[in-house]
Design a protein around this motif. Sequence first.
Motif, PDB file in Angstrom:
ATOM      1  N   LEU A 170       0.823  -1.208  -0.063  1.00 58.98           N
ATOM      2  CA  LEU A 170      -0.084  -0.107  -0.070  1.00 58.98           C
ATOM      3  C   LEU A 170       0.978   1.233   0.086  1.00 58.98           C
ATOM      4  N   PRO A 171       0.573   2.108  -0.738  1.00 60.00           N
ATOM      5  CA  PRO A 171       1.355   3.618  -0.743  1.00 60.00           C
ATOM      6  C   PRO A 171       1.080   4.557   0.391  1.00 60.00           C
ATOM      7  N   ILE A 172       1.431   3.813   1.638  1.00 58.25           N
ATOM      8  CA  ILE A 172       0.963   4.797   2.974  1.00 58.25           C
ATOM      9  C   ILE A 172       2.353   5.396   3.456  1.00 58.25           C
ATOM     10  N   GLY A 173       3.538   4.957   2.905  1.00 63.21           N
ATOM     11  CA  GLY A 173       4.889   5.515   3.313  1.00 63.21           C
ATOM     12  C   GLY A 173       5.532   4.590   4.523  1.00 63.21           C
ATOM     13  N   VAL A 346      -5.868  10.463   2.891  1.00 57.74           N
ATOM     14  CA  VAL A 346      -6.812  11.146   1.953  1.00 57.74           C
ATOM     15  C   VAL A 346      -6.903  12.675   2.047  1.00 57.74           C
ATOM     16  N   SER A 347      -7.009  12.941   3.750  1.00 57.01           N
ATOM     17  CA  SER A 347      -7.240  14.456   4.048  1.00 57.01           C
ATOM     18  C   SER A 347      -5.889  15.045   3.922  1.00 57.01           C
ATOM     19  N   THR A 348      -4.572  14.489   3.971  1.00 59.52           N
ATOM     20  CA  THR A 348      -3.266  15.107   3.798  1.00 59.52           C
ATOM     21  C   THR A 348      -2.958  15.024   2.224  1.00 59.52           C
ATOM     22  N   GLY A 349      -3.739  14.643   1.461  1.00 57.57           N
ATOM     23  CA  GLY A 349      -3.450  14.319  -0.126  1.00 57.57           C
ATOM     24  C   GLY A 349      -2.211  13.674  -0.319  1.00 57.57           C
ATOM     25  N   ALA A 350      -1.821  12.574   0.549  1.00 61.67           N
ATOM     26  CA  ALA A 350      -0.725  11.613   0.590  1.00 61.67           C
ATOM     27  C   ALA A 350      -1.017  10.556  -0.464  1.00 61.67           C
ATOM     28  N   VAL A 351      -2.163  10.023  -0.747  1.00 57.68           N
ATOM     29  CA  VAL A 351      -2.649   8.973  -1.700  1.00 57.68           C
ATOM     30  C   VAL A 351      -3.869   9.566  -2.395  1.00 57.68           C
ATOM     31  N   ARG A 352      -3.691   9.237  -3.594  1.00 60.97           N
ATOM     32  CA  ARG A 352      -4.712   9.611  -4.495  1.00 60.97           C
ATOM     33  C   ARG A 352      -4.888   8.450  -5.742  1.00 60.97           C
ATOM     34  N   ALA A 353      -5.988   8.585  -6.350  1.00 57.85           N
ATOM     35  CA  ALA A 353      -6.277   7.353  -7.443  1.00 57.85           C
ATOM     36  C   ALA A 353      -5.845   8.332  -8.714  1.00 57.85           C
ATOM     37  N   SER A 354      -5.304   7.684  -9.973  1.00 56.34           N
ATOM     38  CA  SER A 354      -4.914   8.161 -11.005  1.00 56.34           C
ATOM     39  C   SER A 354      -6.285   8.645 -11.665  1.00 56.34           C
ATOM     40  N   ARG A 355      -7.361   8.326 -11.539  1.00 55.29           N
ATOM     41  CA  ARG A 355      -8.301   8.889 -11.952  1.00 55.29           C
ATOM     42  C   ARG A 355      -9.994   8.445 -11.447  1.00 55.29           C
ATOM     43  N   PRO A 356     -10.872   9.309 -11.037  1.00 55.80           N
ATOM     44  CA  PRO A 356     -12.075   9.091 -10.171  1.00 55.80           C
ATOM     45  C   PRO A 356     -12.973   7.944 -10.766  1.00 55.80           C
ATOM     46  N   THR A 357     -12.844   7.299 -11.836  1.00 55.28           N
ATOM     47  CA  THR A 357     -13.520   6.299 -12.409  1.00 55.28           C
ATOM     48  C   THR A 357     -12.845   5.255 -12.819  1.00 55.28           C
ATOM     49  N   PRO A 358     -13.566   3.910 -12.917  1.00 54.47           N
ATOM     50  CA  PRO A 358     -12.923   3.038 -13.638  1.00 54.47           C
ATOM     51  C   PRO A 358     -12.851   2.800 -14.979  1.00 54.47           C
ATOM     52  N   ARG A 453       1.267   7.545  -4.592  1.00 52.78           N
ATOM     53  CA  ARG A 453       1.571   8.314  -3.443  1.00 52.78           C
ATOM     54  C   ARG A 453       2.266   9.952  -3.751  1.00 52.78           C
ATOM     55  N   VAL A 454       1.686  10.802  -2.876  1.00 52.32           N
ATOM     56  CA  VAL A 454       2.301  12.235  -3.145  1.00 52.32           C
ATOM     57  C   VAL A 454       2.931  12.510  -2.134  1.00 52.32           C
ATOM     58  N   GLU A 455       4.190  12.743  -2.353  1.00 55.74           N
ATOM     59  CA  GLU A 455       5.207  13.079  -1.270  1.00 55.74           C
ATOM     60  C   GLU A 455       4.996  14.584  -0.797  1.00 55.74           C
ATOM     61  N   GLY A 456       4.624  14.729   0.262  1.00 60.75           N
ATOM     62  CA  GLY A 456       4.436  16.183   0.764  1.00 60.75           C
ATOM     63  C   GLY A 456       5.800  16.889   1.482  1.00 60.75           C
TER      64      GLY A 456
END
Length: 456
Positions: A170-173, A346-358, A453-456
């Motif tokens: 998982l991309p959780i750091g 999600v609240s910190t923007g650390a993880v996101r999906a490449s798109r919001p739809t399958p 994974r978005v590194e802050g």
Amino acid sequence: MSTKIAPLSGFPEWLPAERVVEQAFLDIIRETFELHGFVSVETRAVEPVSRLLGKGGDADKEIYGVHRLAADGDSGADSGAGADGDPDKALGLHFDLTVPFARYVLENSGKLTFPFRRYQIQKVWRGERPQEGRFREFTQCDIDIVDAGSLAAHYEAEMPLVIADVFSKLPIGDYRIQVNNRKIPEGFYLGLGLTDIVGTLRIVDKLDKIGPEGVTELLAEAGATDDQIGQCLSLAEISSTDTSFADRVRALGVSHPTLDEGLAELTAVMEAAMAQRPGVLVADLRVARGLDYYTGTVYETQLVGHESYGSVCSGGRYDALASDGRTTYPGVGISIGLSRLLARLVSTGAVRASRPTPTCVVVALGVEEDRPRALAVAAELRGRGIATEIAPSAAKFGKQIKFADRRSIPFVWFLGAEGDSDSVKDIRSGEQVDAESATWTPPAEDLRPVLERVEG
């Protein structure tokens, strides 16, 4: 009548892009649990309140009672009694998955093969005050191993290693799995001459929240001497990524048979972890876990850099939670608080999906008469595992490209005129190529939304 809708705190509802992240996490968690031989079960949402109150410390403050609004007669609904007014039949929503699982084992023991390895991914409900990362309704992902009569100690080392396998995917750091054994503080407190062991455990368990000063004050109010308080705090300060914790505990000069058992058991867990995943487990002797049913090894997991957020994965060994009077079914389990974990990421923007739809492809419609052809193309693409939808209505192609772009759908399919080939356009690069629905395949990274994974 007002049409204004007020949010209901403590009951999270993810937006589509966040839900994609949640589902991706669920897929990875489920697949990893199954790789380790755990089988899926699902239990009912409600249990008798008497069972829920039987274990779990302060669970009576957390339980949501259940009654029928249309109950006939004096059902006792206002008091939380059962439908026939019998308080012993009152029902409540389960506040964790361990208590209902213990009941499930007792009811089905004759049909299960022991040791029984189960995973369970369900909603749970707690009537506590909502705050960051704490909800009234949330999803837990549990694994447990239960045996009949006795449970081998090596399973206590297996639990955190399964979680380490999940978290590595998982991309959780960075994360830290903290482990302790309840027999260590219990034996230590007994060796100090303290009598309220459970009360002392609960106070020390608050160390991260209220600090040493707060713990000192509460222990003093409970009757502990200055020397006893100092020793309790010294024990809680011990942590290591190897087995050196045992010598540091013995150096404090306290002895008791229960303490010796706990040190031996935790040493075995750490040795197994060091052999398979060095550095993943930390023996942290301040970890106690608040629930009363834990009897041995206990676990908590923190995200590095988010320690103040608290644990996102916890559990432990329980020896007496399930018993039918003839046979006891000891077990050990650990639970990922998925909603709590996602709320922070999600609240910190650390993880996101490449798109919001399958959806990978939108089939464009120049005229409505082309819809049957579009349906045929979409069906063939879907049959080959490519998520496809058709434009909602015929429109200029530029408008349909904008429709796809707003939803981050990477490809638009154009039906060819009679005698011409179809084509597909990558709206990110602008590249457009001839394509056949029977053979065209998108790049692997575009087939499904992927986690980033978005590194802050």
